[in-house]
Design a protein around this motif. Structure first.
Motif, PDB file in Angstrom:
ATOM      1  N   UNK A 125       0.795  -1.239   0.000  1.00  0.00           N
ATOM      2  CA  UNK A 125       0.000   0.000   0.000  1.00  0.00           C
ATOM      3  C   UNK A 125       0.821   1.280   0.000  1.00  0.00           C
ATOM      4  N   UNK A 126       2.117   1.189   0.329  1.00  0.00           N
ATOM      5  CA  UNK A 126       2.936   2.391   0.441  1.00  0.00           C
ATOM      6  C   UNK A 126       3.898   2.553  -0.713  1.00  0.00           C
ATOM      7  N   UNK A 127       4.609   3.680  -0.779  1.00  0.00           N
ATOM      8  CA  UNK A 127       5.593   3.906  -1.843  1.00  0.00           C
ATOM      9  C   UNK A 127       6.780   2.965  -1.700  1.00  0.00           C
ATOM     10  N   UNK A 128       7.424   2.659  -2.820  1.00  0.00           N
ATOM     11  CA  UNK A 128       8.570   1.755  -2.831  1.00  0.00           C
ATOM     12  C   UNK A 128       9.794   2.494  -3.359  1.00  0.00           C
ATOM     13  N   UNK A 129      10.809   2.620  -2.534  1.00  0.00           N
ATOM     14  CA  UNK A 129      12.034   3.290  -2.953  1.00  0.00           C
ATOM     15  C   UNK A 129      12.080   4.756  -2.565  1.00  0.00           C
ATOM     16  N   UNK A 130      13.259   5.335  -2.706  1.00  0.00           N
ATOM     17  CA  UNK A 130      13.519   6.710  -2.269  1.00  0.00           C
ATOM     18  C   UNK A 130      12.673   7.722  -3.040  1.00  0.00           C
ATOM     19  N   UNK A 131      12.720   7.678  -4.367  1.00  0.00           N
ATOM     20  CA  UNK A 131      12.033   8.684  -5.182  1.00  0.00           C
ATOM     21  C   UNK A 131      10.516   8.598  -5.017  1.00  0.00           C
ATOM     22  N   UNK A 132      10.003   7.381  -4.898  1.00  0.00           N
ATOM     23  CA  UNK A 132       8.557   7.221  -4.705  1.00  0.00           C
ATOM     24  C   UNK A 132       8.118   7.839  -3.389  1.00  0.00           C
ATOM     25  N   UNK A 133       8.941   7.687  -2.361  1.00  0.00           N
ATOM     26  CA  UNK A 133       8.617   8.280  -1.056  1.00  0.00           C
ATOM     27  C   UNK A 133       8.666   9.802  -1.117  1.00  0.00           C
ATOM     28  N   UNK A 146       3.198   3.827   9.439  1.00  0.00           N
ATOM     29  CA  UNK A 146       2.243   2.761   9.127  1.00  0.00           C
ATOM     30  C   UNK A 146       2.243   2.396   7.644  1.00  0.00           C
ATOM     31  N   UNK A 147       2.831   3.267   6.784  1.00  0.00           N
ATOM     32  CA  UNK A 147       2.832   2.937   5.354  1.00  0.00           C
ATOM     33  C   UNK A 147       4.206   3.037   4.700  1.00  0.00           C
ATOM     34  N   UNK A 148       5.260   3.377   5.471  1.00  0.00           N
ATOM     35  CA  UNK A 148       6.607   3.476   4.915  1.00  0.00           C
ATOM     36  C   UNK A 148       7.506   2.365   5.456  1.00  0.00           C
ATOM     37  N   UNK A 149       8.315   1.769   4.579  1.00  0.00           N
ATOM     38  CA  UNK A 149       9.259   0.736   5.003  1.00  0.00           C
ATOM     39  C   UNK A 149      10.502   0.794   4.120  1.00  0.00           C
ATOM     40  N   UNK A 150      11.600   0.192   4.596  1.00  0.00           N
ATOM     41  CA  UNK A 150      12.836   0.130   3.821  1.00  0.00           C
ATOM     42  C   UNK A 150      13.419   1.496   3.509  1.00  0.00           C
TER      43      UNK A 150
END
Length: 449
Positions: A241-249, A374-378
């Motif tokens: 459900x959350x963004x994947x990677x640096x630029x997406x965040x 709750x929606x950010x990881x890595x």
């Protein structure tokens, strides 16, 4: 789907997980709290030296305001790189490095000679401290499930009020003691001693913090597996459900949404914190010292209880949203109330309003951080949390400059208009916090279990 939800519930309710969380709380939280106590103390003790720096080193009000705020420029520039580096080298080493280097810079304030050196050191303090707070937020998000996270954030946030409860009298006492030492000023002793405390704390952090549950010798294998499984379960939902990677965040609308909320919060926090000793001295008609330090500690003392109560209660999405909204409203009203009390020479009422404002904005922090974690990881968590904290903390740069400029434009003995200006933005944050009801995800379903 029912089977999947049942399995998720079993993971979160296992006795091994509860035991692991209890042990991790006992083993990790004291060191993290100590780190932030010293960080917040070194970040804000400049408030006790404002008048003395002007008298002894000729530092102007404009230079003080710029120096107080420029900390956050250095902090913002290096925040995201610091978080990404922590992901590579581990929290244990990186958090210790941060504490030791900022402690050295903080101690160097004892040798300030004028406007230029003061502003330069404030910038360097921001550079060296960059990454501590978001690094700890990210560290806690990797150790504790969302259901328990606000409570952990609240324990961590206890460092802010506790640093002021002990730090305000400590700073006042060190100034008083230092003024009695021939050849030095009290503010020099304060900066040097409190900076040295950060160096010592950093050394201890290197030996006491652990990089992940699987490396914790004080957890049984069953506890390690239970905690690891719970965190993997959350991470899988975040990846869905959350963004994947640096630029997406960095381009995520939700990340920027919470950046604005956090900016409004920090305007209130640092608008009050930087000037609290001077505001208390003005309200009571006393010189900044031990007595003012004790009075300035009162709001922070009650703020500790506010953090604990909110941390225990805010365990669901609805509770977090409702509490967050009303606490932002309370922050704005009480900051404006303190300005009114000062303008009308009502010191007792002024202290009460300041106390309620501090209780309100301290209790909001843990709730605010529960949303992005709750929606950010890595690497998305490293970048997103870094962005929220770095740009949000620019509120600490804007607050003293805004207050100073408003007071110069609308001059008065109490400086009430500058305080009122700081009390407006929390109402913007209140509206936005209520608007989080639009953000619905599977992570919320997991939280409600």
């Amino acid at each position: 789907m029912a089977v999947e939800l049942k399995q998720e519930k079993n993971v979160l309710e296992s006795p091994a997980l509860k035991s692991a969380i209890s042990k991790a709380t006992f083993r990790l939280m004291p060191m993290l709290v100590i780190l932030y106590i010293v960080a917040f103390l070194d970040r804000t003790n400049v408030g006790f030296a404002e008048a003395a720096l002007e008298m002894d080193r000729g530092i102007t009000a404009g230079a003080y305001a710029l120096g107080a705020g420029i900390f956050f420029i250095g902090y913002a520039i290096f925040e995201i790189p610091s978080n990404l580096m922590m992901k590579k080298v581990g929290a244990k080493f990186w958090l210790a490095r941060i504490a030791i280097t900022w402690g050295i810079v903080s101690a160097c304030f004892a040798f300030v000679q004028g406007d230029t050196s003061f502003i330069a050191l404030r910038f360097l303090l921001g550079v060296t401290e960059a990454g501590l707070f978001p690094g700890v937020i990210m560290y806690l998000a990797e150790w504790f499930p969302n259901k328990h996270r606000v409570k952990m954030f609240a324990i961590f946030y206890l460092a802010q009020p506790f640093s002021q409860v002990i730090g305000s009298p400590l700073s006042g006492w060190l100034i008083n003691i230092g003024d009695q030492v021939p050849g030095v000023h009290g503010w020099q002793v304060m900066f040097f001693v409190e900076g040295s405390m950060a160096v010592v704390a950093g050394i201890f952090a290197f030996f006491l913090l652990i990089d992940g549950p699987q490396k914790a010798k004080w957890l049984s294998q069953q506890e390690k597996d239970a905690l690891t499984d719970a965190m993997k379960q959350e991470d899988s939902i975040k990846k869905e459900t959350g963004p994947s990677g640096v630029m997406a965040a960095l381009s995520s609308g939700r990340v920027w949404y919470f950046t604005i909320i956090y900016f409004c919060l920090q305007i209130a926090v640092y608008g009050v914190t930087f000037y609290l000793p001077q505001q208390v001295a003005q309200l009571t008609g006393q010189k900044v010292g031990m007595a003012v330090g004790l009075l300035a500690a009162v709001p922070w003392f009650f703020g500790m209880f506010a953090c604990i109560l909110v941390g225990r209660y805010a365990t669901t999405v609805i509770r977090r949203r409702v509490l967050g909204t009303w606490l932002f409203v309370s922050t704005g009203l009480c900051i404006i109330g303190s300005a009114w009390a000062g303008a009308n020479s009502l010191p007792a009422l002024g202290i009460i309003f300041i106390t309620l404002a501090v209780c309100s904005f301290l209790a909001i922090g843990p709730i605010t951080w529960s949303y992005p974690t709750a929606f950010l990881t890595g690497t998305a968590a490293a970048a997103g949390i870094g962005l929220i904290n770095s740009l949000g903390n620019l509120g600490g740069f804007v607050a003293p400059i805004l207050r100073t400029n408003i007071n110069e434009t609308f001059a008065s003995d109490s400086g009430a208009m500058g305080i009122v200006a700081l009390g407006i933005l929390p109402f913007v944050a209140a509206v936005m916090m209520w608007g989080t009801r639009r953000f619905k995800s599977k992570a919320d379903d997991l939280l409600e279990k």
